[in-house]
Design a protein around this motif. Structure first.
Motif, PDB file in Angstrom:
ATOM      1  N   GLU A   1       0.584  -1.052  -0.374  1.00 35.28           N
ATOM      2  CA  GLU A   1      -0.289   0.167  -0.567  1.00 35.28           C
ATOM      3  C   GLU A   1       0.935   1.411   0.108  1.00 35.28           C
ATOM      4  O   GLU A   1       0.704   2.093  -0.609  1.00 35.28           O
ATOM      5  CB  GLU A   1      -0.897   0.297   1.011  1.00 35.28           C
TER       6      GLU A   1
ATOM      7  N   ALA B   1       2.393   1.717  -3.361  1.00 39.63           N
ATOM      8  CA  ALA B   1       1.541   1.902  -4.159  1.00 39.63           C
ATOM      9  C   ALA B   1       0.787   4.113  -3.794  1.00 39.63           C
ATOM     10  O   ALA B   1       0.728   4.574  -5.887  1.00 39.63           O
ATOM     11  CB  ALA B   1      -0.162   1.260  -4.266  1.00 39.63           C
TER      12      ALA B   1
ATOM     13  N   ASN C   1       3.484   5.704  -6.434  1.00 43.45           N
ATOM     14  CA  ASN C   1       3.433   5.688  -7.084  1.00 43.45           C
ATOM     15  C   ASN C   1       2.588   6.431  -7.995  1.00 43.45           C
ATOM     16  O   ASN C   1       1.854   7.024  -9.201  1.00 43.45           O
ATOM     17  CB  ASN C   1       3.927   3.844  -8.015  1.00 43.45           C
ATOM     18  N   GLN C   2       1.102   6.920  -7.210  1.00 38.62           N
ATOM     19  CA  GLN C   2      -0.030   7.150  -7.563  1.00 38.62           C
ATOM     20  C   GLN C   2       0.787   8.781  -8.116  1.00 38.62           C
ATOM     21  O   GLN C   2      -0.242   9.600  -9.228  1.00 38.62           O
ATOM     22  CB  GLN C   2      -0.717   7.491  -6.776  1.00 38.62           C
TER      23      GLN C   2
ATOM     24  N   LEU D   1      -3.725   4.585   1.244  1.00 42.78           N
ATOM     25  CA  LEU D   1      -4.545   4.478  -0.503  1.00 42.78           C
ATOM     26  C   LEU D   1      -6.107   3.842  -0.137  1.00 42.78           C
ATOM     27  O   LEU D   1      -6.586   3.495   0.521  1.00 42.78           O
ATOM     28  CB  LEU D   1      -3.610   2.904  -1.144  1.00 42.78           C
TER      29      LEU D   1
ATOM     30  N   ARG E   1      -5.714   2.166  -8.297  1.00 44.12           N
ATOM     31  CA  ARG E   1      -4.785   1.268  -8.534  1.00 44.12           C
ATOM     32  C   ARG E   1      -3.890   1.051  -7.658  1.00 44.12           C
ATOM     33  O   ARG E   1      -3.076   1.947  -7.616  1.00 44.12           O
ATOM     34  CB  ARG E   1      -4.567   1.417 -10.318  1.00 44.12           C
ATOM     35  N   ALA E   2      -3.302  -0.141  -7.827  1.00 40.32           N
ATOM     36  CA  ALA E   2      -2.403  -0.448  -6.472  1.00 40.32           C
ATOM     37  C   ALA E   2      -0.797  -1.145  -7.278  1.00 40.32           C
ATOM     38  O   ALA E   2      -0.913  -1.529  -7.929  1.00 40.32           O
ATOM     39  CB  ALA E   2      -2.714  -1.777  -5.836  1.00 40.32           C
ATOM     40  N   ILE E   3      -0.130   0.614  -8.103  1.00 39.77           N
ATOM     41  CA  ILE E   3       0.929   0.663  -8.990  1.00 39.77           C
ATOM     42  C   ILE E   3       2.036   0.131  -8.234  1.00 39.77           C
ATOM     43  O   ILE E   3       2.102   0.707  -6.923  1.00 39.77           O
ATOM     44  CB  ILE E   3       0.688   1.435  -9.148  1.00 39.77           C
ATOM     45  N   LEU E   4       2.692  -1.168  -8.048  1.00 39.52           N
ATOM     46  CA  LEU E   4       4.220  -1.018  -6.990  1.00 39.52           C
ATOM     47  C   LEU E   4       5.125  -0.897  -7.488  1.00 39.52           C
ATOM     48  O   LEU E   4       6.648  -0.796  -7.047  1.00 39.52           O
ATOM     49  CB  LEU E   4       3.890  -3.029  -7.408  1.00 39.52           C
TER      50      LEU E   4
ATOM     51  N   GLU F   1       1.626  -4.221 -10.433  1.00 39.12           N
ATOM     52  CA  GLU F   1       0.566  -3.882 -10.799  1.00 39.12           C
ATOM     53  C   GLU F   1      -0.570  -4.822  -9.666  1.00 39.12           C
ATOM     54  O   GLU F   1      -0.334  -5.774 -10.078  1.00 39.12           O
ATOM     55  CB  GLU F   1      -0.758  -3.377 -11.999  1.00 39.12           C
ATOM     56  N   TRP F   2      -0.823  -4.629  -8.735  1.00 37.40           N
ATOM     57  CA  TRP F   2      -1.737  -5.892  -7.602  1.00 37.40           C
ATOM     58  C   TRP F   2      -3.241  -5.076  -8.433  1.00 37.40           C
ATOM     59  O   TRP F   2      -3.991  -4.300  -8.059  1.00 37.40           O
ATOM     60  CB  TRP F   2      -1.387  -5.292  -5.888  1.00 37.40           C
TER      61      TRP F   2
END
Length: 665
Positions: free
Chosen positions: A316, A319, A322-323, A425, A430-433, A445-446
């Motif tokens: 989290e 992510a 990265n947002q 988050l 969206r959870a961008i790893l 992405e998760w």
């Protein structure tokens, strides 16, 4: 077990009411401005003493502005009404859910007991689990109606806000500057926006002017560090070009920041954004867990390129970092696209392009923006329209993908992730790893909930890059469902050509090591994990298996190699050969892709570990190390493979529970 009530459903409705009042106040100000505009233009025409053509011209001048103000007023009232409706739903149903939650807590604090006969005939008092389950079911049933009413209100609010956002976006001409747009807004409306943190304050504008003169990313951070984390987060969201300045630094060091220096002491060295020694990941994880939520938030905001892709940082938090990076990438790509569209038909100098760079950018950031467009290898774009058109198309594809990544989706996850410092988050983000737009790009992405028991990792194949990756996360999102999450991983620069690149084992070797570190950084030893790869991605998964990746199953779909001793295509006919020699051979058609069958290697069982290959093309030496990463063993997971044309093979592999998955770790 719990009632599974999202936090927002039991939250206070007053902040929503306050925001709704602010929007209605702004709408009233716009209404006053509309009336004033009409009166002003009408009085000016009358004062001139003419009633004919001049008055018509005044009306012509007033109508576009009147229409814009009317749309703005309607949008503000619609947004305020949507928030009001959601606030009313929270006020009506939130207390009911809080009461049910209290009853649930009381039940488990004082569970009912019953008397049973013991081994020697005595009466023994034990928890009456049958009664506990009965009361739990009753309480869950009581939550159904209020939760459904709140979900309906939330969907209605989100739909209205999406329409308002689209309507407001249409009010600003594409060529308008921020200062021009600001000059067109009524002062009273702008003041309300500023008070609610929607636009920059005067202090923010002063800070922006100081940042424009900064000489490097650390100088920018020194100025931003004057803001508290709450204000800093809003400032960066409003000004993605400032985040773009931070996004140029992918291995940030700052001797004046002891918290960052402490993190680097655990990292050691980085290579392409990953730790060179996987054993450092545990130290990174422990260091992060020991920081306060405020310190974690500050690192996410000031060093997003490091935190967003660092193995060992929780999903989290990566992510969330990265947002902001994606928002800045959108800003950069928009300007890059504008440069491509404006490139002259004849040769120009780098200085000319820098001088024409749109928007706010210091020289050192402008240099990075035009890098690749004006380099020696890119000069042909100034003369070859075909190459320029191809790059224009790729730029537009990247921009479309980036915008999809930051578009809220209410169906993504069950609830927000929060800590003591506030929201980490949102559930609709969206959870961008991993997000690195440099070159062909790196991305992961998760998909699905963060606590799923089954996790499937997919690695795409040759020619995949940021301009073409979008279809893969869409497919992986469709596989993720209750109990199963998926990950799309493009953690290296994948081969650009089947003939000249994909045949080189360096992609599989480097990618296999990167994938191993990525999985280690997620920390999933208690979950059922499947790693699947297609084409060059199959080679990466195969070599990760050789190196000892900590997963339960591997699936190689038409791989470019495997590192497992298979060095040539499987001989025809595939089916008899596979049945006799390798029961795990599948084809692309088995996964619903259609087309002629191609070999797929499926490995299901205890983790094997092979030492790294001694040289290109050499067979791996089979062996098992005494310890270290990749050496720990998982129980065998033997899964029969049945041909299918509807993608059920991939779905079944990712959803371990579908065939009686054993936990026993």
């Amino acid at each position: 077990m719990s009632l599974e009530i999202p936090d927002w459903m039991v939250a206070d409705a007053e902040p929503l009411r306050t925001a709704a009042r602010g929007l209605r106040d702004a709408a009233d100000v716009v209404d006053d401005e509309r009336a004033g505009l009409r009166r002003t233009l009408g009085q000016a025409a009358s004062a001139l003493g003419w009633e004919g053509q001049i008055t018509d011209r005044a009306d012509d001048a007033a109508d576009p502005t009147q229409d814009g103000l009317r749309i703005l007023q309607e949008d503000l009232r619609a947004a305020g009404g949507a928030l009001d409706a959601l606030a009313r739903a929270l006020a009506d149903h939130g207390p009911t859910l809080r009461d049910i939650q209290r009853d649930w807590d009381a039940l488990h604090a004082d569970r009912p007991f019953t008397e049973v006969r013991g081994d020697v005939g005595e009466q023994v008092s034990v928890i009456d689990w049958e009664e506990v389950r009965r009361q739990e079911d009753t309480l869950r049933g009581r939550t159904d109606h209020p939760k459904e009413m709140l979900r309906t209100a939330d969907r209605g609010c989100r739909d209205t806000m999406a329409q308002v956002r689209s309507s407001l976006a249409g009010l600003e001409p594409g060529s308008s500057t921020a200062s021009f747009t600001r000059s067109q807004a009524p002062e009273g409306t702008w003041r309300i926006f500023r008070d609610h943190g929607l636009v920059n304050s005067r202090a923010d504008e002063i800070l922006l002017a100081r940042i424009a003169g900064a000489e490097d990313p650390n100088a920018v951070r020194a100025l931003l560090d004057e803001l508290d984390p709450q204000r800093l987060a809003g400032f960066l969201q409003r000004n993605p070009h400032v985040m773009a300045a931070l996004a140029t630094d992918y291995a940030p060091h700052n001797a004046d920041d002891p918290v960052l220096s402490g993190l680097w002491s655990r990292i050691g060295e980085l290579e392409d954004g990953q730790v060179t020694d996987p054993r450092a990941i545990a130290g990174i994880r422990d260091y992060w867990a020991g920081l306060t939520p405020e310190a974690q938030r500050r690192l996410r905001l000031l060093y997003p390129t490091l935190i967003g892709g660092l193995d060992g940082i929780p999903v989290e938090h990566r992510a969330a970092a990265n947002q902001l990076l994606i928002e800045s990438a959108i800003d950069l790509e928009q300007r890059r696209l504008a440069l491509l569209e404006a490139l002259p038909d004849n040769a120009t100098t780098r200085e000319d392009v820098l001088d024409s760079l749109p928007g706010w950018y210091p020289d050192w950031l402008g240099e990075q923006l035009v890098d690749g467009l004006m380099g020696d290898g890119a000069q042909t774009m100034l003369h070859d329209f075909r190459l320029r058109d191809q790059e224009l198309e790729r730029s537009r594809d990247r921009l479309e993908f980036y915008e999809e990544l930051v578009t809220p989706d209410p169906e993504l996850r069950f609830s927000d992730v929060t800590d003591e410092a506030g929201l980490v988050l949102s559930a609709d983000r969206r959870a961008i790893l991993l997000f690195d737009p440099r070159g062909d790009g790196r991305y992961a992405e998760w998909h699905g909930e963060f606590d799923s028991e089954n996790v499937g990792i997919f690695v795409p194949g040759t020619t995949t890059d940021m301009a073409s990756i979008a279809k893969y996360p869409d497919n992986m999102e469709s596989v993720a469902r209750q109990g199963t999450s998926t990950i799309t991983w493009m953690g290296i620069d994948l081969p650009d050509s089947v003939a000249s690149d994909a045949t080189q084992t360096r992609y599989s070797e480097e990618g296999g090591q990167a994938l191993l570190r990525f999985v280690e950084g997620l920390g999933m030893p208690e979950r059922a994990v499947t790693a699947a790869g297609h084409s060059a991605g199959g080679g990466i998964v195969g070599f990760a298996d050789v190196y000892g990746i900590d997963v339960d199953r591997t699936l190689l779909i038409a791989p470019s190699g495997s590192g497992l001793g298979l060095h040539r295509p499987l001989p025809p006919p595939l089916d008899p050969w596979g049945a006799a020699h390798h029961p795990g051979v599948l084809s692309d058609a088995d996964l619903g892709r259609g087309g002629p069958p191609r070999p797929t290697v499926h490995h299901d069982g205890p983790r094997r570990h092979h030492p790294p290959r001694a040289g290109v093309g050499e067979r791996p030496v089979v062996g098992r190390p005494a310890g270290g990463l990749g050496a720990r063993q998982r129980p065998a997971r033997h899964r029969p493979v049945h041909p299918s044309g509807d993608g059920s093979v991939a779905r079944a592999l990712f959803q371990g529970s579908a065939t009686g998955r054993r936990r026993g770790r």
